[in-house]
Design a protein around this motif. Structure first.
Motif, PDB file in Angstrom:
ATOM      1  N   PHE A 123       0.840  -1.307  -0.047  1.00 28.85           N
ATOM      2  CA  PHE A 123      -0.035  -0.118   0.457  1.00 28.85           C
ATOM      3  C   PHE A 123       0.859   1.188  -0.314  1.00 28.85           C
ATOM      4  O   PHE A 123       0.832   2.097  -1.037  1.00 28.85           O
ATOM      5  N   GLU A 124       2.053   0.843   0.760  1.00 27.81           N
ATOM      6  CA  GLU A 124       2.728   2.513   1.289  1.00 27.81           C
ATOM      7  C   GLU A 124       3.341   2.854  -0.071  1.00 27.81           C
ATOM      8  O   GLU A 124       3.736   3.807  -0.838  1.00 27.81           O
ATOM      9  N   GLN A 125       4.042   1.910  -1.007  1.00 29.84           N
ATOM     10  CA  GLN A 125       4.732   1.717  -1.794  1.00 29.84           C
ATOM     11  C   GLN A 125       4.157   2.001  -3.121  1.00 29.84           C
ATOM     12  O   GLN A 125       4.973   2.588  -4.285  1.00 29.84           O
ATOM     13  N   LEU A 126       2.670   2.007  -3.792  1.00 26.68           N
ATOM     14  CA  LEU A 126       1.751   1.629  -4.333  1.00 26.68           C
ATOM     15  C   LEU A 126       1.663   3.235  -4.438  1.00 26.68           C
ATOM     16  O   LEU A 126       1.104   3.725  -5.044  1.00 26.68           O
ATOM     17  N   THR A 127       1.353   3.938  -3.210  1.00 28.96           N
ATOM     18  CA  THR A 127       0.831   4.925  -2.597  1.00 28.96           C
ATOM     19  C   THR A 127       1.912   6.122  -3.579  1.00 28.96           C
ATOM     20  O   THR A 127       1.095   7.048  -4.323  1.00 28.96           O
ATOM     21  N   LEU A 128       2.843   5.588  -3.326  1.00 31.17           N
ATOM     22  CA  LEU A 128       4.556   6.548  -3.428  1.00 31.17           C
ATOM     23  C   LEU A 128       4.429   6.583  -5.285  1.00 31.17           C
ATOM     24  O   LEU A 128       4.575   7.006  -5.862  1.00 31.17           O
ATOM     25  N   ALA A 129       4.797   4.827  -5.853  1.00 36.12           N
ATOM     26  CA  ALA A 129       4.166   5.018  -6.888  1.00 36.12           C
ATOM     27  C   ALA A 129       2.866   5.780  -8.261  1.00 36.12           C
ATOM     28  O   ALA A 129       3.254   6.067  -9.357  1.00 36.12           O
ATOM     29  N   LEU A 130       1.789   5.929  -7.482  1.00 34.95           N
ATOM     30  CA  LEU A 130       0.993   6.280  -7.822  1.00 34.95           C
ATOM     31  C   LEU A 130       0.508   7.431  -7.920  1.00 34.95           C
ATOM     32  O   LEU A 130      -0.959   7.026  -6.801  1.00 34.95           O
ATOM     33  N   PRO A 131       1.227   8.793  -7.226  1.00 33.68           N
ATOM     34  CA  PRO A 131       0.744   9.796  -6.733  1.00 33.68           C
ATOM     35  C   PRO A 131      -0.731  10.271  -7.200  1.00 33.68           C
ATOM     36  O   PRO A 131      -1.192  10.976  -6.633  1.00 33.68           O
ATOM     37  N   ASP A 132      -1.195  10.555  -8.554  1.00 36.03           N
ATOM     38  CA  ASP A 132      -2.377  11.025  -9.145  1.00 36.03           C
ATOM     39  C   ASP A 132      -3.261   9.568  -9.201  1.00 36.03           C
ATOM     40  O   ASP A 132      -4.656  10.455  -9.377  1.00 36.03           O
ATOM     41  N   PHE A 133      -3.271   9.026  -8.364  1.00 38.64           N
ATOM     42  CA  PHE A 133      -4.706   7.844  -8.095  1.00 38.64           C
ATOM     43  C   PHE A 133      -4.981   7.866  -6.656  1.00 38.64           C
ATOM     44  O   PHE A 133      -3.894   7.982  -6.235  1.00 38.64           O
ATOM     45  N   LYS A 134      -5.692   7.584  -5.810  1.00 38.46           N
ATOM     46  CA  LYS A 134      -6.639   7.648  -4.686  1.00 38.46           C
ATOM     47  C   LYS A 134      -6.797   5.906  -4.367  1.00 38.46           C
ATOM     48  O   LYS A 134      -7.036   5.005  -5.462  1.00 38.46           O
ATOM     49  N   VAL A 135      -5.207   5.545  -3.744  1.00 40.95           N
ATOM     50  CA  VAL A 135      -4.934   3.969  -3.085  1.00 40.95           C
ATOM     51  C   VAL A 135      -5.395   3.750  -1.734  1.00 40.95           C
ATOM     52  O   VAL A 135      -5.650   4.713  -1.073  1.00 40.95           O
ATOM     53  N   GLY A 136      -6.217   2.500  -2.109  1.00 34.99           N
ATOM     54  CA  GLY A 136      -7.245   2.299  -0.093  1.00 34.99           C
ATOM     55  C   GLY A 136      -6.839   1.113  -0.366  1.00 34.99           C
ATOM     56  O   GLY A 136      -5.424   0.711  -1.042  1.00 34.99           O
ATOM     57  N   LEU A 137      -6.786   0.769   1.415  1.00 36.45           N
ATOM     58  CA  LEU A 137      -6.125  -0.028   2.315  1.00 36.45           C
ATOM     59  C   LEU A 137      -7.462  -1.413   2.447  1.00 36.45           C
ATOM     60  O   LEU A 137      -7.957  -0.398   3.845  1.00 36.45           O
ATOM     61  N   VAL A 138      -7.223  -2.430   2.703  1.00 37.50           N
ATOM     62  CA  VAL A 138      -8.676  -3.552   3.492  1.00 37.50           C
ATOM     63  C   VAL A 138      -8.288  -4.409   3.689  1.00 37.50           C
ATOM     64  O   VAL A 138      -7.128  -5.120   2.735  1.00 37.50           O
TER      65      VAL A 138
END
Length: 688
Positions: free
Chosen positions: A503-518
């Protein structure tokens, strides 16, 4: 007043009668009928198993590189070193210098030449006779020796009461045909042979459980199971259940539901709904399994069944194994039924005490017409006013006992509600013929129109950056995606990427999109908020553990990346990828794996890449995991069939079914003896 004696070690294992001991059959055998000189044992070469004996000439404990016991024995021909990396003082004492011992084990290359590591050791006199039969090795728990079990079994086989218990129950007209065509011994001879096979026995067929003695036992076990299931089927038809025929006066909710649905039923859905509708019209309880691959539309059929029951003034309940799946059902059914004036209630373990109590009151006084929840629905505190139908989704995830509990008194009579079990894990034919013989089975074998096949790709974890680049392009098109991880937090043992880290890596890699975690450790309301945001496209990429395996329906999410796919089983991956392919976009599932890959994992990923048929995947899953997990039997603590392998022995099932039908029709007096001999108290499990 007499005090009850504590159970013996064998009784704790369930070996509490001559019959239990007789049916505690060996898992393998050792050949102690041949004794070699030490020289001949060594000449057999490395990794060859041998039995030899000699006098102990050296006994020493060394501490380099680790604590170990080294014992040297000799005879007239040579010397042999025995090495023990784990040992007790009693073993060291048993092999004191001058003792005469008989040893059995594999000869291996050691630091100082050929040796045996952890051989079986027995103190004997030099001319002690050899066994005349192969030595059985039994399943055992810690602290129970093979010698103790062998002695108890040997005594049991001599018990007169056992001879009576193992007497041939089947009429001669049945058995003469079976035994002559299959070369089977009678039951008593078969069991005695398996405990005490002669030295010249075909060891391979004994180990593979294909020997005629094994076949006789397997047939008897299958026969008794088939009798039990067929009898349970007959008993169910004698029970009372409310009848729900379709009539003009009782079709308002059902007709209303068909109008509010934004789609028409497929031909397969209409066919299975007709089968279920016929069952609901009967005055005995329905016990039907509704099978359909992921996304085939089982929920709609269940909703129609609930509507039929509610049209007659009864309640319907839908139970799912996880909160996330139960909540998906709740939201979907609420959307369909509330516009029709139906009161839909939600009950789960995570509700606060006050909310739970209020919901239970609504269920008990009949205000709640459709109740959806987790296993909280079958707690003792929940009392239904008039429950007519119980729908159990992903039924194999519930223990067998749990499925027995839904029955109630209406007035002075005991009524059983109709039960509809649903499963997206197709039941292999052999499993259906044995464990599900008491169920009527309906299959939705058609996907809704517009559902596109899912393309499955297998990719090395080393190409993770490429996958993320592709994911960026995907999200840029306005589509959504799942990223599934097997663990929540770091494990030093497995060294897997975790959901939190990804989640943390993908949030950094994809700053233009909202990443959620469940994941499973989130509170219910937190999970619901994330899932709701994902469904509304406020979150474009959902990083998740397997909590999203079933029940999540987001048509715009058409890409799934499964990280460390080699750690997942067939059914899990098949269920997970069924979360995509629900909209009009082309759908892709990427199975990302870490190297090195085991042969089994390689075969599994290859199969999943090439095959989308859930039945084929279920057969592969059965061969790997056995029936216990697919059935929910493990949760009941009982695997039920002890000697039968459903794939290896599939040909025996139809034979047992045929004989069971004849026995029930022509020799009802023998049925009870069969059930008691093999199942005892376990017959209750087979009525589930």
């Amino acid at each position: 007043m007499t005090t009850k004696r504590p159970p013996t070690a064998l009784e704790k294992m369930g070996l509490d009668s001559p019959m239990a001991l007789a049916l505690h059959l060996p898992s393998r055998y050792e050949d102690e009928t041949e004794l070699l000189s030490i020289e001949d044992a060594l000449s057999r070469g490395r990794f060859a198993s041998a039995q030899t004996q000699g006098v102990v000439i050296r006994n020493q404990v060394l501490f380099r590189p680790r604590r170990q016991l080294l014992v040297t024995i000799e005879d007239d021909t040579a010397v042999l070193q025995l090495r023990f990396l784990n040992f007790y003082p009693s073993q060291q004492k048993q092999m004191t210098v001058g003792a005469h011992v008989r040893v059995r084990g594999d000869v291996r290359e050691g630091f100082q030449g050929l040796e045996m590591v952890h051989p079986t050791v027995k103190a004997v006199i030099p001319d002690a006779p050899l066994p005349k039969s192969l030595t059985p090795v039994y399943p055992a728990t810690a602290g129970i020796s093979q010698a103790l079990i062998r002695k108890a079994v040997s005594q049991a086989l001599r018990e007169p009461s056992l001879q009576e218990s193992l007497a041939e129950f089947l009429p001669k007209s049945f058995m003469s045909d079976l035994r002559s065509s299959h070369d089977w011994p009678n039951l008593q001879a078969a069991i005695t042979y398996l405990h005490q096979p002669p030295a010249d026995a075909d060891t391979q067929s004994l180990l593979e459980r294909t020997h005629p003695a094994w076949r006789r036992v397997q047939f008897e076990e299958l026969l008794t199971q088939q009798i039990s299931l067929k009898r349970a089927h007959s008993i169910r038809r004698q029970r009372h259940a409310p009848s729900f025929p379709q009539t003009q006066a009782h079709s308002e909710i059902e007709a209303g539901l068909l109008k509010v649905l934004p789609f028409t039923l497929t031909g397969a859905q209409e066919r299975v709904w007709a089968e279920i509708g016929n069952d609901l019209a009967n005055a005995f309880p329905m016990n039907r399994l509704l099978q359909g691959d992921v996304g085939s539309g089982k929920t709609v059929v269940a909703a129609l069944a609930a509507a039929r029951v509610m049209d007659h003034g009864y309640q319907a309940a839908v139970m799912a194994p996880t909160e996330i799946l139960a909540e998906q059902h709740y939201l979907k059914m609420k959307e369909w039924f509330e516009p029709l004036g139906i009161s839909v209630a939600w009950l789960s373990g995570s509700l606060k005490a006050k909310e739970k109590r209020l919901t239970q009151e609504l269920i008990e006084n009949g205000t709640a017409q459709l109740i959806i929840g987790t296993h909280a629905l079958i707690q003792e505190t929940v009392k239904f006013a008039k429950l007519g139908l119980a729908v159990i989704d992903e039924q194999h995830r519930f223990g067998v006992r749990q499925r027995l509990e839904i029955q109630q008194r209406l007035g002075s009579e005991l009524f059983y509600c109709h039960q509809l079990m649903m499963s997206a894990t197709p039941i292999p034919r052999t499993l259906a013929m044995t464990y599900y013989a008491d169920l009527d089975v309906s299959v939705i074998d058609e996907l809704p129109p517009g559902r596109k096949p899912i393309v499955t790709k297998v990719v090395k974890a080393a190409r993770r950056d490429e996958v993320i680049d592709g994911l960026r392009d995907w999200l840029g098109k306005g589509l959504q995606a799942y990223w599934v991880c097997p663990l929540i937090e770091e494990s030093e043992v497995l060294q897997l990427q975790t959901a939190v880290e990804s989640f943390e890596q993908l949030t950094l890699a994809l700053p233009d999109f909202k990443v959620g975690l469940v994941h499973g450790r989130l509170k219910g309301e937190e999970k619901a908020a994330v899932m709701s945001a994902f469904k509304a496209n406020a979150i474009q990429l959902l990083v998740a553990t397997t909590v999203i395996e079933v029940g999540v329906d987001v048509p715009n999410a058409a890409l799934m990346v499964i990280e460390h796919a080699e750690r997942f089983g067939y059914a899990q991956i098949h269920q997970l990828r069924g979360r995509v392919g629900r909209g009009s976009a082309d759908s892709v599932c990427i199975l990302m794996y870490a190297e090195p890959l085991s042969l089994a994992a390689k075969e599994r990923l290859q199969t999943l890449r090439e095959i989308s048929d859930g039945f084929v995947i279920a057969e592969r899953d059965l061969s790997l995991r056995g029936p216990g997990e697919l059935l929910g039997a493990k949760q009941s603590g009982d695997s039920m069939l002890r000697f039968v392998d459903l794939q290896r022995d599939a040909w025996l099932i139809e034979l047992a079914q045929h004989v069971a039908e004849r026995l029930l029709a022509e020799h009802a007096d023998l049925v009870e003896r069969h059930l008691e001999r093999w199942l005892g108290s376990r017959t209750e499990f087979l009525k589930a």
